[in-house]
Design an enzyme around this catalytic site. Structure first.
Site, PDB file in Angstrom:
ATOM      1  N   GLN A   1      63.947 -46.682  -3.567  1.00 39.94           N
ATOM      2  CA  GLN A   1      63.726 -47.836  -2.691  1.00 39.94           C
ATOM      3  C   GLN A   1      64.696 -48.949  -3.095  1.00 39.94           C
ATOM      4  O   GLN A   1      65.759 -48.645  -3.606  1.00 39.94           O
ATOM      5  CB  GLN A   1      62.252 -48.297  -2.792  1.00 39.94           C
TER       6      GLN A   1
ATOM      7  N   ASP B   1      55.437 -35.530   3.559  1.00 44.39           N
ATOM      8  CA  ASP B   1      55.702 -36.877   3.039  1.00 44.39           C
ATOM      9  C   ASP B   1      54.446 -37.323   2.282  1.00 44.39           C
ATOM     10  O   ASP B   1      53.448 -36.619   2.263  1.00 44.39           O
ATOM     11  CB  ASP B   1      56.072 -37.827   4.179  1.00 44.39           C
ATOM     12  N   SER B   2      54.499 -38.482   1.662  1.00 38.00           N
ATOM     13  CA  SER B   2      53.391 -38.881   0.789  1.00 38.00           C
ATOM     14  C   SER B   2      52.311 -39.656   1.526  1.00 38.00           C
ATOM     15  O   SER B   2      51.258 -39.929   0.977  1.00 38.00           O
ATOM     16  CB  SER B   2      53.928 -39.756  -0.333  1.00 38.00           C
ATOM     17  N   GLY B   3      52.577 -40.045   2.746  1.00 36.48           N
ATOM     18  CA  GLY B   3      51.650 -40.924   3.459  1.00 36.48           C
ATOM     19  C   GLY B   3      52.027 -42.386   3.314  1.00 36.48           C
ATOM     20  O   GLY B   3      51.543 -43.233   4.048  1.00 36.48           O
ATOM     21  N   GLY B   4      52.922 -42.673   2.368  1.00 36.97           N
ATOM     22  CA  GLY B   4      53.303 -44.064   2.118  1.00 36.97           C
ATOM     23  C   GLY B   4      53.904 -44.741   3.346  1.00 36.97           C
ATOM     24  O   GLY B   4      53.560 -45.876   3.671  1.00 36.97           O
ATOM     25  N   PHE B   5      54.775 -44.030   4.032  1.00 29.89           N
ATOM     26  CA  PHE B   5      55.447 -44.650   5.172  1.00 29.89           C
ATOM     27  C   PHE B   5      54.480 -44.910   6.322  1.00 29.89           C
ATOM     28  O   PHE B   5      54.512 -45.967   6.947  1.00 29.89           O
ATOM     29  CB  PHE B   5      56.609 -43.765   5.652  1.00 29.89           C
TER      30      PHE B   5
ATOM     31  N   ASP C   1      55.299 -43.992  -2.404  1.00 25.52           N
ATOM     32  CA  ASP C   1      56.129 -45.177  -2.610  1.00 25.52           C
ATOM     33  C   ASP C   1      55.673 -46.309  -1.701  1.00 25.52           C
ATOM     34  O   ASP C   1      54.901 -46.089  -0.769  1.00 25.52           O
ATOM     35  CB  ASP C   1      57.603 -44.855  -2.291  1.00 25.52           C
TER      36      ASP C   1
ATOM     37  N   GLY D   1      62.791 -46.067   2.798  1.00 26.06           N
ATOM     38  CA  GLY D   1      62.820 -47.482   3.138  1.00 26.06           C
ATOM     39  C   GLY D   1      63.895 -47.869   4.132  1.00 26.06           C
ATOM     40  O   GLY D   1      64.242 -49.043   4.239  1.00 26.06           O
TER      41      GLY D   1
ATOM     42  N   CYS E   1      68.652 -24.035  28.349  1.00 26.31           N
ATOM     43  CA  CYS E   1      69.908 -24.198  29.090  1.00 26.31           C
ATOM     44  C   CYS E   1      70.389 -22.874  29.683  1.00 26.31           C
ATOM     45  O   CYS E   1      71.102 -22.874  30.683  1.00 26.31           O
ATOM     46  CB  CYS E   1      70.970 -24.798  28.176  1.00 26.31           C
TER      47      CYS E   1
ATOM     48  N   ASP F   1      65.186 -35.734   8.244  1.00 27.23           N
ATOM     49  CA  ASP F   1      64.130 -35.498   9.234  1.00 27.23           C
ATOM     50  C   ASP F   1      64.113 -36.696  10.159  1.00 27.23           C
ATOM     51  O   ASP F   1      64.540 -37.785   9.767  1.00 27.23           O
ATOM     52  CB  ASP F   1      62.750 -35.387   8.567  1.00 27.23           C
TER      53      ASP F   1
ATOM     54  N   HIS G   1      64.983 -27.720  23.708  1.00 27.94           N
ATOM     55  CA  HIS G   1      66.420 -28.017  23.797  1.00 27.94           C
ATOM     56  C   HIS G   1      66.846 -29.045  22.738  1.00 27.94           C
ATOM     57  O   HIS G   1      67.844 -28.847  22.040  1.00 27.94           O
ATOM     58  CB  HIS G   1      66.828 -28.527  25.183  1.00 27.94           C
TER      59      HIS G   1
ATOM     60  N   CYS H   1      75.402 -25.529  25.765  1.00 30.13           N
ATOM     61  CA  CYS H   1      74.291 -25.192  24.873  1.00 30.13           C
ATOM     62  C   CYS H   1      73.820 -23.765  25.135  1.00 30.13           C
ATOM     63  O   CYS H   1      73.677 -23.353  26.282  1.00 30.13           O
ATOM     64  CB  CYS H   1      73.142 -26.171  25.105  1.00 30.13           C
TER      65      CYS H   1
ATOM     66  N   CYS I   1      70.852 -22.596  24.092  1.00 28.95           N
ATOM     67  CA  CYS I   1      69.407 -22.494  23.875  1.00 28.95           C
ATOM     68  C   CYS I   1      68.749 -21.809  25.075  1.00 28.95           C
ATOM     69  O   CYS I   1      69.329 -21.713  26.158  1.00 28.95           O
ATOM     70  CB  CYS I   1      68.781 -23.863  23.612  1.00 28.95           C
TER      71      CYS I   1
HETATM   72 ZN   LIG Z   1      69.899 -26.343  25.463  1.00 27.22          ZN
END
Ligand SMILES: [Zn+2]
Length: 397
Positions: free
Chosen positions: A224, A91-95, A145, A251, A344, A301, A370, A339, A341
């Site tokens: 934005q 990311d740009s660091g803006g947030f 931004d 935003g 689990c 994300d 998980h 699940c 994974c």
């Molecule tokens: Zn799992």
């Protein structure tokens, strides 16, 4: 060329595609785990690979403060530094700067802020944010931004959108002039062969030198406009005029009601070009990421799966599980019977509850593995649903 986006199938507004980056292909729609400091807290890179993570997000603000861009650049960029040969996005660091409410001052030039670590003063401008991101060397980098606060009145939302558009143009100009300075663009074939380090220093300005698959980084623009659909539309149109290989919706998730988030996402999506990847920043529960992918978002994300895991909150096919609860103390069943994974498959709820209650490091590791698996599986299910082209049933995981 930076990234290439191929749409393999559509279903309604949803798309299944491939994002081809200098560090491999990413199947979309995709969920990108957050590795704030070039690390997904508690989970090593080999486990991330095993989970099928194809792209990770790292935070410019945090890496800018620690270890600093020069260190990462000298180590060959983030991929080599963290030993991750798949795709990365910063990311740009803006947030992050935006969230330092009491420690920042915004001007036309950029944002002056104080480090949350030691109070030291720093400055990020559009040019600086891109320069830092080129030094970090992620495959996809973001325009700097201003994240408009919520609530904001009409005048304030417009002024903020206009500032972001001016900054966006400055980002693009700086990027076009400096994009060949990315660490991995300096050598022929990167990867683990060794002997590359010497090349890094000397090839810095050799633009004729071939770089990773002939590709450079990709800079994405960010739409934005606060919570006003008309401003969002204008922001989208003018960001598209500046021209980027991908577009993000920024935003959101700044305190507004979920229903409003959804309304703004849907109304913004309409105005984004269908042939470019669309990235919705920082959003979502498992249900939401599935819904947004079905609505035509390609990339998402969120810190939720990893942060919630560290607080013992787990997402399962049967709903949320707060593993700290005493009722799991002698529960022999798997966390999520549906699940597959590694957590689990192996451990009981009772054991996970014990680890959490005892504040064992392993609790954070297993919970995070998980939750990440659950988010990634959610996206894989949506992707399969798009590719299958079914028309009636909805997506569940
Ligand atoms: Zn799992």
């Amino acid at each position: 060329m930076s990234v290439e986006f191929q749409i393999e199938a559509t279903r309604g507004s949803a798309r299944a595609g491939k994002l081809i980056t200098p560090h491999g292909e990413v199947e979309t729609p995709v969920f990108m785990p957050v590795g704030t400091l070039a690390s997904v807290k508690g989970v090593s890179q080999d486990v991330l690979e095993e989970l099928g993570v194809q792209i990770l997000l790292a935070n410019t603000y945090h890496l800018f403060l620690r270890p600093g861009v020069e260190t990462v650049r000298q180590m060959g960029g983030l991929h080599r530094f963290m030993s991750w040969d798949r795709a990365l996005l910063t990311d740009s660091g803006g947030f992050q700067v935006f969230s330092l409410t009491d420690l920042r001052k915004v001007s036309e030039e950029g944002v002056a802020f104080r480090s949350h670590l030691d109070g030291s003063p720093h400055f990020l401008s559009p040019e600086k944010a891109v320069e830092v991101q080129i030094g970090l060397g992620a495959d996809i980098i973001m325009a700097f931004d201003e994240c408009t606060e919520y609530p904001a009145d009409g005048e304030r939302a417009r002024a903020s959108m206009e500032l972001t558009l001016r900054w966006t143009e400055r980002c693009k100009n700086y990027f076009e002039e400096h994009k060949y300075h990315v660490p991995w663009a300096m050598s022929g074939q990167p990867s683990a062969e060794g002997g590359e380090k010497q090349v890094l220093r000397f090839a810095q300005d050799d633009k004729s030198k071939d770089h990773r698959n002939g590709r450079t980084q990709a800079l994405f623009g960010i739409v934005q406009g606060g919570m006003d659909p008309a401003l969002r539309r204008e922001s989208a149109a003018r960001t598209i005029d500046i021209g980027f290989p991908g577009y993000a919706i920024g935003g959101l998730s700044v305190g507004e009601p979920r229903e409003l988030t959804r309304e703004i996402v849907l109304s913004t999506l309409e105005h984004l070009p269908s042939d470019r990847p669309r990235y919705l920043m920082g959003v979502g529960t498992p249900e939401e990421i599935a819904q947004y992918a079905q609505a035509g978002v390609d990339m998402m994300d969120c810190v939720l799966p990893t942060r919630a895991a560290r607080h013992g909150l787990l997402f399962t096919s049967e709903g949320k599980v707060s593993i700290k609860q005493a009722r799991y103390a002698q529960d022999e069943s798997a966390l999520d019977p549906a699940c597959d994974c590694r957590v689990c498959q192996r451990y009981s709820r009772a054991y996970l509850r014990h680890l959490y209650a005892s504040n064992e490091l392993l609790a954070q590791v297993l919970n995070t593995v998980h939750n990440l698996h659950y988010y990634l599986a959610t996206m894989r299910t949506v992707r399969a649903w798009i590719l299958a082209g079914r028309t009636t049933d909805s997506v569940t995981t």
